[in-house]
Structure formats: structure tokens, C-alpha cells
Design a protein around this motif. Structure first.
Motif, mmCIF file in Angstrom:
data_model
loop_
_atom_site.group_PDB
_atom_site.id
_atom_site.type_symbol
_atom_site.label_atom_id
_atom_site.label_comp_id
_atom_site.label_asym_id
_atom_site.label_seq_id
_atom_site.Cartn_x
_atom_site.Cartn_y
_atom_site.Cartn_z
ATOM 1 N N SER A 140 -23.599 122.185 2.171
ATOM 2 C CA SER A 140 -22.393 122.819 2.708
ATOM 3 C C SER A 140 -22.290 122.686 4.223
ATOM 4 O O SER A 140 -21.554 123.440 4.863
ATOM 5 N N ILE A 145 -18.939 123.678 0.379
ATOM 6 C CA ILE A 145 -19.114 123.630 -1.077
ATOM 7 C C ILE A 145 -19.522 124.999 -1.612
ATOM 8 O O ILE A 145 -19.015 125.467 -2.633
ATOM 9 N N ARG A 146 -20.430 125.665 -0.900
ATOM 10 C CA ARG A 146 -20.909 126.968 -1.360
ATOM 11 C C ARG A 146 -19.772 127.982 -1.467
ATOM 12 O O ARG A 146 -19.707 128.756 -2.417
ATOM 13 N N LYS A 148 -16.676 127.299 -1.959
ATOM 14 C CA LYS A 148 -15.618 126.831 -2.864
ATOM 15 C C LYS A 148 -16.129 126.621 -4.291
ATOM 16 O O LYS A 148 -15.471 125.950 -5.074
ATOM 17 N N LEU A 149 -17.288 127.190 -4.599
ATOM 18 C CA LEU A 149 -17.834 127.032 -5.954
ATOM 19 C C LEU A 149 -17.009 127.815 -6.971
ATOM 20 O O LEU A 149 -16.639 128.964 -6.758
ATOM 21 N N ASP A 154 -24.938 125.695 -5.345
ATOM 22 C CA ASP A 154 -24.930 124.438 -4.593
ATOM 23 C C ASP A 154 -26.345 123.915 -4.353
ATOM 24 O O ASP A 154 -26.547 123.044 -3.516
ATOM 25 N N PHE A 197 -17.191 122.774 -7.992
ATOM 26 C CA PHE A 197 -16.481 123.283 -6.815
ATOM 27 C C PHE A 197 -15.002 122.919 -6.880
ATOM 28 O O PHE A 197 -14.588 122.016 -7.615
ATOM 29 N N SER A 198 -14.214 123.641 -6.092
ATOM 30 C CA SER A 198 -12.785 123.351 -5.970
ATOM 31 C C SER A 198 -12.407 123.454 -4.501
ATOM 32 O O SER A 198 -12.315 124.550 -3.948
ATOM 33 N N ASP A 205 -11.217 117.026 -5.695
ATOM 34 C CA ASP A 205 -11.704 117.765 -6.866
ATOM 35 C C ASP A 205 -11.796 116.885 -8.107
ATOM 36 O O ASP A 205 -12.543 117.182 -9.032
#
Length: 401
Positions: A140, A145-146, A148-149, A154, A197-198, A205
Motif C-alpha cells: 500500500s 490497497i489496504r 480499498k480492500l 493486503d 480490492f476496489s 479493478d
């Protein structure tokens, strides 16, 4: 000067309704000024954060080896080096430069990466994917990423993978399931989905996957070196200057985020220009309003001005009285308008915390002091014409009427 101020205050206090309306008009104009500043600035910050928030501010890569002349022959022929189409650019000195980069002022994070293309295979389903190999502790560092999980974590190992939500939906897989990742080097590995993730960008994505840098080495048959180093800065607006500095220090190719987002920057500049135009109109409105009110006051007070002139008041004294009126109206209206703007906009969240589709007003970018200063200057300029008209009053003519 004290007498000038007293006369200016007396004139303003003698017509409380007119003065109140005039101050209110100025305050509304200043409110519009600070509101537009906060709205345009906040919208710009919101767009940049959503666009640049999950990408590198500066990317370091090996210098590109374009076609170059190696030698020439007497008969005019030449030997030219041409990079093979399948040749992959490799940054073999990344480990040397990484500590230097991380210690540079303004660097928030630096992430060495191995990147390449491949396919994710699940049963009969097959989807193209862009693979990024990162160090497990820096998943991240660039993209959040963390934060947006959608599910999972992650935490990466040599046998796990992180994929986008759209890709997981297309394949019908979830956290804990096994998928096969095939690289463009025809190397296959079975990996367990550690997290989904998003990032809010469909192309990312649906086509992004993250693996450990060790797994990426085996997938892309890269024994040493990396593909690039992505750098996150504390101030993304300094990316171009930092890129020039790091390129000069390392000899590597440094690409700032602005180079690949020219359309976004053009849109932000056009947006800022529109905001400046609206603010200019609000200032013009203030100037016209103050000038009109003071001109009306001049004609109403012609007898008083004539008496002052008959008792020895100089033209400069009369001019100063009206200029002070304009200055006081501008100052009071400016402070009230800026204060009202701050109070109204304070409840709105700053752009970094604004929800998707929200109202990205940034109370920090209201330009409050600038609005007050420009309003006072504008009011003084607006008072010059009425002041000159007042100074030209003939005491004999006015008193005799």
C-alpha cells in the motif's frame, strides 16, 4: 486625519439603512468570492486526489535504448543497434539507488516493482491482467490497497495474490480460492487469493493484480534487477522539480505524474480560470455598488459639503472623507462576508475526506485575506469618483440655493 474619520463615520451613521444595505451588498460579494475560491480549489483537490491518489508521483526506469548508430562503413552503410521487440527494460541498479531515494527530502514512500502482462485462469475462464510485483511490506505504499480492500487482507506471500473486485466478479472467485496466473513468458503459478480490492477505477479493478516481488521474478523470468521504482511525494505538485533532480542525481529516466495527465491539468486550469472570472465579476459588482451609493450620498450632502468648504475645509479634506467612507464600507463588508463564508463552509468535509459524489468544498482555500484586501482596494477606487465630485462643489453656489 482624526476629523476625517469622524466625518466619515458620521455620514455613514446618519443613513443607517443605506449604509446597512451597502455593507450587506459588499458582504454578499465577498461571500461569493470566498465561496467560489473554496469550491474551485476544493474541486481541483478532489479531482487530483481521486486521479493521482493511487498512482506514483514520480516513476524511475532504466533509460530507454532507442535505435542508435554503432558504426558507419566507408561505402555509406551503417550498423544500427535496434532493441528487440521482446526485450524487457530492466533497472539493474535499483537496489543501489533505493536507499538514496528514500532518504531524499519530500519522499513519502518508494516502491521497487517488477511489472508485466499475463492471464488469470480459473477453470474455463481466462482474463488478461497487468501484474505488479511488490515487496510484501510495501503493497500500500503507492496505491492505498489496504484502505480499498473489499475482503481479505493486503498481506502478500510468495504463494498469494491480490486482485481487483471486477476481476474477481468476472471469474467468480473469492478470498482463499486458488487461481492460476500465466505470465507473458509462459510461466504458470498457482496462487491463493489473499485479498480483493476496489480502487474505484474500472480498468484497474478489472485488470490489476499484485504479487510478491519474489513471485514476479519467477513469473517473468527475471533473476536480478527490477522494472521500475515508483515514488510517492509529500507534495505532489513538486513532482516535476523532483523528477528533474532525481534524474540528474541517478542518470535514470524520471517521469512525473503530470507528464501522463496533461488533460487533467488542462481541465483544472480551465476550471481555475472560470473561477477567477466569477470572482472578478463579484469584485466589479462591489465597486459599482459602492460608487453608486457614494455618488448618491454626494448629491444629497451638497449643502453640507458647501458649508464645510465655506468654513475653510480643503478639497483634500472632502476627498479624504469620501475615500474613508469607501474604505470603511469595504473593510466592514469584507470582514463580515469572509467570516460568514468561513462559518457556512466549515461544516463541509475537506476534499480528502469527502464522500464520492459529495460537495468538495475546501474551507482552507477560501482566500479570505485576499478577498478582504481586494474589496478594500476596490471600495477605495470606487469612492474616488464621488470624492472628486464632492470636492468640486462650489460653496457659494450651493449655499445660495
Amino acid at each position: 486625519m482624526l476629523y476625517v474619520l469622524k466625518f466619515a463615520l458620521r455620514y455613514l451613521a446618519s443613513s443607517k439603512l443605506q449604509t446597512g444595505l451597502l455593507v450587506l451588498g459588499v458582504a454578499i460579494g465577498v461571500f461569493v468570492f470566498v465561496f467560489i475560491s473554496a469550491l474551485i480549489g476544493g474541486l481541483g483537490s478532489y479531482l487530483v486526489d481521486r486521479t493521482v491518489g493511487d498512482i506514483a508521483h514520480v516513476t524511475l526506469e532504466a533509460p530507454k535504448r532507442d535505435a542508435t548508430l554503432i558504426s558507419g562503413e566507408p561505402n555509406g552503410s551503417a550498423v544500427v543497434f535496434q532493441k528487440a521487440t521482446a526485450q524487457r527494460e530492466v533497472l539493474r541498479t535499483g537496489d543501489i539507488f533505493l536507499p538514496l531515494i528514500e532518504e531524499m527530502e519530500g519522499v513519502k514512500a518508494a516502491s521497487p516493482q517488477i511489472v508485466g502482462n499475463g492471464f488469470v485462469i480459473r477453470g474455463q475462464s481466462r482474463a488478461p491482467v497487468y501484474v505488479t510485483g511488490v515487496e510484501p511490506g510495501k503493497v500500500s505504499a503507492i496505491a492505498d490497497i489496504r484502505g480499498k480492500l473489499v475482503s481479505g487482507s493486503d498481506r502478500l506471500t510468495n504463494s498469494s495474490i491480490l486482485i481487483g473486485a471486477s476481476l474477481a466478479s468476472d471469474l467468480g472467485v473469492g478470498v482463499g480460492q486458488i487461481i492460476t496466473l500465466q505470465s507473458d513468458r509462459d510461466v504458470e503459478r498457482s496462487l491463493m487469493i489473499a485479498g480483493i480490492f476496489s480502487l474505484g477505477v474500472e480498468t484497474l479493478d478489472a485488470r490489476s493484480a499484485f504479487v510478491s516481488i519474489a513471485a514476479a521474478r519467477s513469473l517473468f523470468d527475471l533473476d536480478q534487477g527490477i522494472s521500475r521504482i515508483e515514488i510517492k511525494l509529500n507534495d505532489l505538485n513538486s513532482a516535476e522539480l523532483f523528477a528533474d533532480r532525481i534524474a540528474a542525481a541517478t542518470g535514470l529516466e524520471a517521469t512525473p505524474w503530470t507528464e501522463n495527465n496533461a488533460q487533467l491539468l488542462d481541465g483544472l486550469r480551465a476550471q481555475a480560470n472560470s473561477g477567477d472570472l466569477i470572482k472578478a465579476f463579484s469584485l466589479i459588482t462591489i465597486v459599482i455598488g459602492v460608487a453608486s451609493a457614494l455618488l448618491l450620498s454626494t448629491y444629497r450632502r451638497r449643502p453640507e459639503i458647501g458649508i464645510m468648504r465655506a468654513f475653510g475645509a480643503s478639497r483634500m479634506f472632502v476627498v479624504s472623507v469620501f475615500v474613508f467612507q469607501g474604505m470603511l464600507v469595504g473593510l466592514i463588508g469584507g470582514v463580515l462576508g469572509a467570516g460568514a463564508g468561513y462559518l457556512v463552509m466549515s461544516p463541509f468535509p475537506v476534499p480528502e475526506e469527502a464522500a464520492s459524489g459529495g460537495f468538495p468544498i475546501d474551507v482552507r482555500q477560501g482566500d479570505y485575506l485576499l478577498a478582504i484586501v481586494l474589496t478594500v482596494i476596490g471600495a477605495i477606487i470606487a469612492s474616488i469618483l464621488p470624492a472628486r465630485a464632492a470636492a468640486k462643489v462650489d460653496p457659494v453656489e450651493v449655499i445660495g440655493q
